[in-house]
Design a protein around this motif. Sequence first.
Motif, PDB file in Angstrom:
ATOM      1  N   ARG A 291       0.856  -1.186   0.000  1.00 15.06           N
ATOM      2  CA  ARG A 291       0.000   0.000   0.000  1.00 15.06           C
ATOM      3  C   ARG A 291       0.888   1.231   0.000  1.00 15.06           C
ATOM      4  NH1 ARG A 291      -3.207  -0.946   4.310  1.00 15.06           N
ATOM      5  NH2 ARG A 291      -4.912  -1.647   3.008  1.00 15.06           N
ATOM      6  N   ASN A 292       0.468   2.266  -0.741  1.00 14.76           N
ATOM      7  CA  ASN A 292       1.229   3.517  -0.724  1.00 14.76           C
ATOM      8  C   ASN A 292       0.496   4.550   0.124  1.00 14.76           C
ATOM      9  OD1 ASN A 292      -0.804   4.614  -2.315  1.00 14.76           O
ATOM     10  ND2 ASN A 292       0.495   5.002  -4.083  1.00 14.76           N
ATOM     11  N   ALA A 293       1.067   5.728   0.238  1.00 16.52           N
ATOM     12  CA  ALA A 293       0.504   6.785   1.084  1.00 16.52           C
ATOM     13  C   ALA A 293      -0.843   7.284   0.566  1.00 16.52           C
ATOM     14  CB  ALA A 293       1.486   7.946   1.189  1.00 16.52           C
ATOM     15  N   GLU A 294      -1.116   7.106  -0.713  1.00 16.31           N
ATOM     16  CA  GLU A 294      -2.403   7.537  -1.284  1.00 16.31           C
ATOM     17  C   GLU A 294      -3.488   6.483  -1.095  1.00 16.31           C
ATOM     18  OE1 GLU A 294      -1.502   8.353  -5.341  1.00 16.31           O
ATOM     19  OE2 GLU A 294      -0.427  10.202  -4.876  1.00 16.31           O
ATOM     20  N   GLY A 295      -3.125   5.331  -0.548  1.00  9.59           N
ATOM     21  CA  GLY A 295      -4.094   4.268  -0.328  1.00  9.59           C
ATOM     22  C   GLY A 295      -4.214   3.285  -1.478  1.00  9.59           C
ATOM     23  N   LEU A 296      -3.397   3.431  -2.501  1.00  2.00           N
ATOM     24  CA  LEU A 296      -3.406   2.475  -3.604  1.00  2.00           C
ATOM     25  C   LEU A 296      -2.802   1.171  -3.109  1.00  2.00           C
ATOM     26  CD1 LEU A 296      -2.235   4.846  -6.475  1.00  2.00           C
ATOM     27  CD2 LEU A 296      -4.564   4.092  -5.961  1.00  2.00           C
ATOM     28  N   THR A 297      -3.377   0.062  -3.543  1.00  2.00           N
ATOM     29  CA  THR A 297      -2.939  -1.236  -3.036  1.00  2.00           C
ATOM     30  C   THR A 297      -2.619  -2.201  -4.156  1.00  2.00           C
ATOM     31  OG1 THR A 297      -5.200  -2.074  -2.920  1.00  2.00           O
ATOM     32  CG2 THR A 297      -4.339  -0.987  -0.943  1.00  2.00           C
ATOM     33  N   TRP A 298      -1.918  -3.256  -3.768  1.00  2.00           N
ATOM     34  CA  TRP A 298      -1.605  -4.361  -4.674  1.00  2.00           C
ATOM     35  C   TRP A 298      -1.527  -5.623  -3.842  1.00  2.00           C
ATOM     36  CZ3 TRP A 298       3.744  -6.253  -6.291  1.00  2.00           C
ATOM     37  CH2 TRP A 298       3.654  -7.180  -7.347  1.00  2.00           C
ATOM     38  N   ASP A 299      -2.104  -6.726  -4.360  1.00  2.00           N
ATOM     39  CA  ASP A 299      -2.115  -7.989  -3.613  1.00  2.00           C
ATOM     40  C   ASP A 299      -0.889  -8.855  -3.892  1.00  2.00           C
ATOM     41  OD1 ASP A 299      -2.594  -8.987  -6.140  1.00  2.00           O
ATOM     42  OD2 ASP A 299      -4.553  -9.837  -5.669  1.00  2.00           O
ATOM     43  N   GLY A 300       0.020  -8.377  -4.709  1.00  2.00           N
ATOM     44  CA  GLY A 300       1.237  -9.129  -5.007  1.00  2.00           C
ATOM     45  C   GLY A 300       1.063 -10.130  -6.133  1.00  2.00           C
ATOM     46  N   GLN A 301      -0.124 -10.205  -6.711  1.00  2.00           N
ATOM     47  CA  GLN A 301      -0.393 -11.144  -7.802  1.00  2.00           C
ATOM     48  C   GLN A 301      -0.430 -10.378  -9.127  1.00  2.00           C
ATOM     49  OE1 GLN A 301      -0.777 -14.544  -7.188  1.00  2.00           O
ATOM     50  NE2 GLN A 301      -0.138 -13.903  -5.150  1.00  2.00           N
ATOM     51  N   GLY A 302       0.043 -11.016 -10.165  1.00  2.00           N
ATOM     52  CA  GLY A 302       0.004 -10.395 -11.488  1.00  2.00           C
ATOM     53  C   GLY A 302       1.069  -9.319 -11.630  1.00  2.00           C
ATOM     54  N   GLU A 303       0.876  -8.492 -12.626  1.00  2.00           N
ATOM     55  CA  GLU A 303       1.857  -7.457 -12.932  1.00  2.00           C
ATOM     56  C   GLU A 303       1.865  -6.379 -11.845  1.00  2.00           C
ATOM     57  OE1 GLU A 303       2.849  -4.300 -16.526  1.00  2.00           O
ATOM     58  OE2 GLU A 303       1.378  -5.879 -16.839  1.00  2.00           O
ATOM     59  N   MET A 304       3.038  -5.889 -11.552  1.00  2.00           N
ATOM     60  CA  MET A 304       3.193  -4.825 -10.564  1.00  2.00           C
ATOM     61  C   MET A 304       2.475  -3.576 -11.079  1.00  2.00           C
ATOM     62  SD  MET A 304       6.756  -3.163  -9.114  1.00  2.00           S
ATOM     63  CE  MET A 304       7.424  -4.716  -8.579  1.00  2.00           C
TER      64      MET A 304
END
Length: 84
Positions: free
Chosen positions: A51-64
Motif C-alpha cells: 500500500r502507498n501513502a495515497e491508499g493504492l494497493t496491490w495484492d502481489g499477484q500479477g503485474e506490478m
Amino acid sequence: MATNTERAAAIRWIQAQMADYGLTLEALQAAGCFEPPPPPPPPAAPPVCYRNAEGLTWDGQGEMPSWLKRAVNAGQSVEFFRVG
C-alpha cells in the motif's frame, strides 16, 4: 453415493418419522424445508500486501501496478510498501 437399498431404507425412515410426528409434505413445504439453499458468499478479496501513502494497493499477484513500478524505478524498495 448411496446404493438403492440405502436410499430405500432412508425413504422408509423418513416416512416413519413423518407418520410419528403427523407431518405432511405440505407442512414441510410451508416450513421452508424445500427452499433452495442461499447462494454462496462471494469470494473474499485477496489480501493487500502493498500500500502507498495515497491508499493504492496491490495484492502481489500479477503485474506490478504502475504506482509501485514508478516508486521502484525512483529507487524505493518494494518492501517499503509491504503491509504488516
